[in-house]
Structures are given as C-alpha cells and as structure tokens.
Write a protein that holds these residues in place. Structure first.
Motif, PDB file in Angstrom:
ATOM      1  N   LYS A 248       0.805  -1.219   0.000  1.00 35.32           N
ATOM      2  CA  LYS A 248       0.000   0.000   0.000  1.00 35.32           C
ATOM      3  C   LYS A 248       0.838   1.270   0.000  1.00 35.32           C
ATOM      4  O   LYS A 248       0.289   2.376  -0.008  1.00 35.32           O
ATOM      5  CB  LYS A 248      -0.948  -0.010   1.204  1.00 35.32           C
ATOM      6  CG  LYS A 248      -1.941  -1.172   1.144  1.00 35.32           C
ATOM      7  CD  LYS A 248      -2.819  -1.225   2.378  1.00 35.32           C
ATOM      8  CE  LYS A 248      -3.733  -2.442   2.329  1.00 35.32           C
ATOM      9  NZ  LYS A 248      -4.567  -2.574   3.536  1.00 35.32           N
ATOM     10  N   ALA A 249       2.166   1.099   0.014  1.00 32.41           N
ATOM     11  CA  ALA A 249       3.044   2.270  -0.019  1.00 32.41           C
ATOM     12  C   ALA A 249       3.390   2.694  -1.448  1.00 32.41           C
ATOM     13  O   ALA A 249       4.017   3.725  -1.663  1.00 32.41           O
ATOM     14  CB  ALA A 249       4.325   1.982   0.763  1.00 32.41           C
ATOM     15  N   ILE A 250       2.974   1.879  -2.425  1.00 37.25           N
ATOM     16  CA  ILE A 250       3.257   2.201  -3.824  1.00 37.25           C
ATOM     17  C   ILE A 250       2.580   3.513  -4.205  1.00 37.25           C
ATOM     18  O   ILE A 250       1.411   3.745  -3.877  1.00 37.25           O
ATOM     19  CB  ILE A 250       2.772   1.066  -4.750  1.00 37.25           C
ATOM     20  CG1 ILE A 250       3.590  -0.212  -4.502  1.00 37.25           C
ATOM     21  CG2 ILE A 250       2.859   1.476  -6.211  1.00 37.25           C
ATOM     22  CD1 ILE A 250       3.128  -1.390  -5.330  1.00 37.25           C
ATOM     23  N   LYS A 251       3.305   4.372  -4.920  1.00 37.36           N
ATOM     24  CA  LYS A 251       2.755   5.650  -5.370  1.00 37.36           C
ATOM     25  C   LYS A 251       2.439   5.568  -6.865  1.00 37.36           C
ATOM     26  O   LYS A 251       3.336   5.428  -7.693  1.00 37.36           O
ATOM     27  CB  LYS A 251       3.745   6.780  -5.082  1.00 37.36           C
ATOM     28  CG  LYS A 251       3.965   7.034  -3.595  1.00 37.36           C
ATOM     29  CD  LYS A 251       4.888   8.217  -3.368  1.00 37.36           C
ATOM     30  CE  LYS A 251       5.060   8.507  -1.883  1.00 37.36           C
ATOM     31  NZ  LYS A 251       5.920   9.681  -1.634  1.00 37.36           N
ATOM     32  N   THR A 252       1.170   5.664  -7.192  1.00 36.50           N
ATOM     33  CA  THR A 252       0.722   5.598  -8.588  1.00 36.50           C
ATOM     34  C   THR A 252      -0.423   6.587  -8.800  1.00 36.50           C
ATOM     35  O   THR A 252      -0.852   7.272  -7.866  1.00 36.50           O
ATOM     36  CB  THR A 252       0.229   4.177  -8.946  1.00 36.50           C
ATOM     37  OG1 THR A 252      -1.005   3.927  -8.246  1.00 36.50           O
ATOM     38  CG2 THR A 252       1.244   3.113  -8.565  1.00 36.50           C
ATOM     39  N   THR A 253      -0.938   6.606 -10.018  1.00 38.35           N
ATOM     40  CA  THR A 253      -2.121   7.417 -10.309  1.00 38.35           C
ATOM     41  C   THR A 253      -3.406   6.702  -9.882  1.00 38.35           C
ATOM     42  O   THR A 253      -4.482   7.298  -9.931  1.00 38.35           O
ATOM     43  CB  THR A 253      -2.209   7.727 -11.809  1.00 38.35           C
ATOM     44  OG1 THR A 253      -2.265   6.491 -12.537  1.00 38.35           O
ATOM     45  CG2 THR A 253      -1.003   8.529 -12.269  1.00 38.35           C
ATOM     46  N   GLY A 254      -3.307   5.420  -9.515  1.00 36.10           N
ATOM     47  CA  GLY A 254      -4.469   4.658  -9.069  1.00 36.10           C
ATOM     48  C   GLY A 254      -5.401   4.223 -10.180  1.00 36.10           C
ATOM     49  O   GLY A 254      -6.507   3.725  -9.922  1.00 36.10           O
ATOM     50  N   GLN A 255      -4.976   4.376 -11.437  1.00 34.14           N
ATOM     51  CA  GLN A 255      -5.885   4.111 -12.547  1.00 34.14           C
ATOM     52  C   GLN A 255      -6.207   2.633 -12.717  1.00 34.14           C
ATOM     53  O   GLN A 255      -7.327   2.281 -13.112  1.00 34.14           O
ATOM     54  CB  GLN A 255      -5.307   4.710 -13.831  1.00 34.14           C
ATOM     55  CG  GLN A 255      -5.327   6.236 -13.807  1.00 34.14           C
ATOM     56  CD  GLN A 255      -4.630   6.879 -14.979  1.00 34.14           C
ATOM     57  OE1 GLN A 255      -3.971   6.219 -15.778  1.00 34.14           O
ATOM     58  NE2 GLN A 255      -4.743   8.199 -15.083  1.00 34.14           N
ATOM     59  N   MET A 256      -5.256   1.758 -12.407  1.00 34.95           N
ATOM     60  CA  MET A 256      -5.544   0.328 -12.471  1.00 34.95           C
ATOM     61  C   MET A 256      -6.623  -0.049 -11.459  1.00 34.95           C
ATOM     62  O   MET A 256      -7.486  -0.879 -11.731  1.00 34.95           O
ATOM     63  CB  MET A 256      -4.272  -0.479 -12.205  1.00 34.95           C
ATOM     64  CG  MET A 256      -4.481  -1.993 -12.220  1.00 34.95           C
ATOM     65  SD  MET A 256      -5.056  -2.622 -13.813  1.00 34.95           S
ATOM     66  CE  MET A 256      -3.514  -2.580 -14.738  1.00 34.95           C
ATOM     67  N   ILE A 257      -6.578   0.575 -10.299  1.00 31.88           N
ATOM     68  CA  ILE A 257      -7.573   0.289  -9.262  1.00 31.88           C
ATOM     69  C   ILE A 257      -8.960   0.752  -9.704  1.00 31.88           C
ATOM     70  O   ILE A 257      -9.937  -0.004  -9.650  1.00 31.88           O
ATOM     71  CB  ILE A 257      -7.193   0.968  -7.927  1.00 31.88           C
ATOM     72  CG1 ILE A 257      -5.882   0.401  -7.395  1.00 31.88           C
ATOM     73  CG2 ILE A 257      -8.307   0.793  -6.896  1.00 31.88           C
ATOM     74  CD1 ILE A 257      -5.337   1.133  -6.175  1.00 31.88           C
ATOM     75  N   LEU A 258      -9.056   1.995 -10.154  1.00 38.29           N
ATOM     76  CA  LEU A 258     -10.388   2.539 -10.444  1.00 38.29           C
ATOM     77  C   LEU A 258     -10.999   1.941 -11.700  1.00 38.29           C
ATOM     78  O   LEU A 258     -12.196   1.614 -11.723  1.00 38.29           O
ATOM     79  CB  LEU A 258     -10.353   4.067 -10.492  1.00 38.29           C
ATOM     80  CG  LEU A 258      -9.644   4.785 -11.634  1.00 38.29           C
ATOM     81  CD1 LEU A 258     -10.661   5.151 -12.714  1.00 38.29           C
ATOM     82  CD2 LEU A 258      -8.992   6.074 -11.134  1.00 38.29           C
ATOM     83  N   TYR A 259     -10.207   1.755 -12.774  1.00 35.96           N
ATOM     84  CA  TYR A 259     -10.782   1.187 -13.994  1.00 35.96           C
ATOM     85  C   TYR A 259     -10.982  -0.321 -13.866  1.00 35.96           C
ATOM     86  O   TYR A 259     -11.950  -0.871 -14.400  1.00 35.96           O
ATOM     87  CB  TYR A 259      -9.895   1.508 -15.200  1.00 35.96           C
ATOM     88  CG  TYR A 259      -9.859   2.980 -15.536  1.00 35.96           C
ATOM     89  CD1 TYR A 259     -10.989   3.643 -16.013  1.00 35.96           C
ATOM     90  CD2 TYR A 259      -8.699   3.731 -15.367  1.00 35.96           C
ATOM     91  CE1 TYR A 259     -10.960   4.992 -16.306  1.00 35.96           C
ATOM     92  CE2 TYR A 259      -8.663   5.090 -15.654  1.00 35.96           C
ATOM     93  CZ  TYR A 259      -9.804   5.712 -16.126  1.00 35.96           C
ATOM     94  OH  TYR A 259      -9.780   7.053 -16.411  1.00 35.96           O
ATOM     95  N   GLY A 260     -10.082  -0.991 -13.156  1.00 34.52           N
ATOM     96  CA  GLY A 260     -10.227  -2.432 -12.956  1.00 34.52           C
ATOM     97  C   GLY A 260     -11.464  -2.775 -12.153  1.00 34.52           C
ATOM     98  O   GLY A 260     -12.131  -3.792 -12.404  1.00 34.52           O
ATOM     99  N   HIS A 261     -11.800  -1.926 -11.187  1.00 37.88           N
ATOM    100  CA  HIS A 261     -12.965  -2.214 -10.352  1.00 37.88           C
ATOM    101  C   HIS A 261     -14.284  -2.049 -11.105  1.00 37.88           C
ATOM    102  O   HIS A 261     -15.317  -2.575 -10.653  1.00 37.88           O
ATOM    103  CB  HIS A 261     -12.950  -1.342  -9.093  1.00 37.88           C
ATOM    104  CG  HIS A 261     -12.195  -1.951  -7.969  1.00 37.88           C
ATOM    105  ND1 HIS A 261     -10.815  -1.911  -7.877  1.00 37.88           N
ATOM    106  CD2 HIS A 261     -12.616  -2.664  -6.877  1.00 37.88           C
ATOM    107  CE1 HIS A 261     -10.432  -2.530  -6.776  1.00 37.88           C
ATOM    108  NE2 HIS A 261     -11.499  -3.004  -6.164  1.00 37.88           N
TER     109      HIS A 261
END
Length: 362
Positions: A248-261
């Motif tokens: 959970k410390a990874i810094k990303t744009t979070g796009q895999m999380i939001l589009y994958g969900h």
C-alpha cells in the motif's frame, strides 16, 4: 505516505450508490423467452457505467484533496441530492426518465469539477497542476453530455455517452500531470474495498429475498447455502489479498484500481443476477451457462490484473497459477456444454473454482 482515513460521510454516500447499482442489476432479471435480451444487457451497462463514474469521480477527489472540512462536507451532501435524483431516474424506460437522469448525472459531475477549482493553492505547484487539469478538462465531457438535451430520439443517447466516455478518459490523457501528485494508495484501496463489502452484503440480501425455502423444495436451501458460500469465497479472495498481499506504499495514479474495479463490480452484479435466474428456472440453459461463466471469468481476470500490479514482488502469481485457474473454469464450462447439468451443479462448480482461486491466490 500520510495516513488518510475513510470518513463516515463517505460511507453514508456509498449506500446511495449501492442502491443505484442494485437498481441497475434488476435490469438483468428481465427474461424474455428464456433469455436476457441484448438490449437489456446494453441498458444495464449504460446505467451502471455513469453510476460507477459518478462515484469514482468524488472518491478520487477526496483521495487526493479531501480534508473533511465544512465546505467539502456541504458540497458532498449537496452532491448526494443529485445522486438521489439519478437513482430515482434509473429505469429500462430511458426516454421517460431521461431528463432527471441527465440532471442527476450532470449535477454530480459539475460539483466534482467545481471542488477541484477550490483546492488550487499558491505555492503547491504539483497539486495545482493536477487539480487544474482535472477541474478544466472534466468540463469537456460535462459540456458534451449536456448538449444531449437539445437532441432528439436515439441521438441524444449517443451524445450523452460520448460525453461520458470523454470524461472517463480524461484521467488517462492527463497521466503526466497526475503521476506527479499520486493517490493515497492505502485510502483508495480501503474506499474500493468498503464499496465491495457493501455490494457483497447487498448481494446476500437480494439473493435471499428470492430463495424462499418451501415444503418439498429443499433445493432452495441448497441454493442459499451455495450462494452464501460463493459470496464468502469472494470476500476471502478479495480481502485477504487486500490485507496481506498488497504493497500500500506504492505511489501511482491509481488508474488500475479505479478502472479495474468497473469490471469487478459489473461481474459481481452479473453473478448475483445469475444465481436468481438459475433458481427461478425461467432461463435458457445455454444462455445462463455463458452468462454465469462469462461473469466468473471477468471477475477472475479483473481481480488478477488489479491485485497483480500492487502485490509484493515475492507474492505475485506466476503463469502456472493463471494456467491452473483458466484450465479449471474452462473444464467446467466445456463439460457443461456437452453434458447439461442442473442449476445447482453449475453453482457448485462456480463455488469450487472460486474456493480454489481464493486459497491459491492468498
């Protein structure tokens, strides 16, 4: 990374969106001559995607810039009024409820874009770039969708969803701005996890409302037990990965999380509808077979992709694991194609697959 907690207001707002998703799922229960018509499958997605995007928009804003201050609380509560309008307009009869649907969706998106303007501050260069980009670019999709009110017949839907598609792609086009102001991964995963948990709870309620045990119909109890077992498998696989396997410390744009969900939530709705259709026995055998196995495959692929990106390196699944999972689900599917089985056996097979998936992946 600064710790960020989910607020009670966020959770309260989630309940409204879950109600909207539940209404969308009911579109899949409309059976005509043993099948869910393609037009209803299309309407399900056309209802589901704007609801999902409205929720994602506010969630991403709170994740990056939310401070739980009075003015932000007020705007979220005001936004919930438009969510209620959106929910009240969700129907397979799009033409009749088009105006309130448009007002609800546009109202939510306008308030989200407006909130980005409010967080632009002096001296915070990277934050300002991300906020300014989203605050200005989201208006493109809002403008296009709003123009649909001047169109007639089927063309208004084309214009509406062109605007929604543009809106959805805005964060992807602006990745170079957003990557410099990454999401709070822990908070974002918690937000999506909590919505997933509420959806699983809603699935239990909706399924059990249909599966009434009756004298001489013990299969209803079997369906209830297997349905609950399946939901527990989803919970086990999803939340054990979330708690134990994810960095959970990874810094990303979070796009895999939001589009994958998006695909995770669609597949959960499809599986919940499949169980009810199997039990009612009003559906074509080969249609429901393709429908439930297709939903299971979507859930498997989407959860695998989402969690793979954020797993610790030594916890990532190998090609062998993916081959194992695919061979199991394809074996069940091919067997059922050539040797028709009862609905409860199909449900048992789906259970076996997800128990194995949960055990191996966690």
């Amino acid at each position: 990374m600064v710790e960020k907690k989910v607020t009670w207001l966020e959770l309260f707002c989630d309940l409204l969106y879950v109600a909207a998703i539940s209404k969308a799922t009911h579109v899949l229960l409309r059976v005509n001559e043993g099948e869910v018509l393609f037009v209803n499958l299309l309407k399900f997605n056309l209802i589901f995607i704007p609801v999902w995007w409205a929720w994602v928009g506010q969630t991403m804003f709170v994740n990056r810039f939310g401070k739980d201050k009075f003015h932000q609380r007020f705007l979220i509560i005001f936004q919930m009024v438009f969510v209620l309008i959106l929910i009240s307009s969700l129907s397979v009869d799009f033409d009749r409820y088009y105006i309130p649907f448009l007002v609800g969706f546009i109202g939510v998106r306008v308030l989200t874009a407006f909130q980005y303007f409010l967080v632009i501050r002096k001296g915070k260069r990277e934050q300002n770039k991300a906020a300014y980009y989203l605050a200005t670019r989201f208006w493109i999709g809002i403008f296009i969708s709003s123009c649909s009110i001047f169109c007639s017949s089927w063309f208004k839907y084309v214009v509406l969803y062109i605007g929604i598609i543009v809106d959805i792609f805005i964060p992807l086009f602006g990745r170079k701005h957003l990557v410099k102001h990454p999401v709070n991964t822990s908070h974002l995963l918690e937000r999506f996890g909590l919505l997933t948990l509420i959806l699983l709870g809603e699935s239990i309620i909706s399924i059990l409302s249909v599966l009434h045990p009756q004298i001489g119909r013990w299969n209803a109890i079997g369906y209830s037990v297997l349905s609950f077992s399946l939901i527990i498998s989803f919970w086990w696989q999803y939340f054990d990965n979330l708690e134990k396997k994810i960095d959970k410390a990874i810094k990303t744009t979070g796009q895999m999380i939001l589009y994958g969900h998006l695909f995770i939530y669609i597949s959960l709705s499809m599986i919940a509808a499949s169980i009810q259709l199997l039990f009612n026995e009003e559906i074509s055998y080969y249609f429901i077979l393709n429908f439930i196995f297709g939903a299971a495959l979507i859930y498997f692929l989407s959860t695998t992709l989402v969690f793979h990106k954020y797993r610790y390196e030594d916890q990532k699944l190998k090609i062998f694991h993916l081959s194992l999972f695919l061979s199991i689900i394809l074996s069940f599917y091919i067997f059922d194609i050539f040797i028709p089985v009862s609905g409860i056996i199909i449900l048992l097979q789906i259970n076996v697959f997800f128990v194995i998936y949960a055990k191996v992946s966690t």
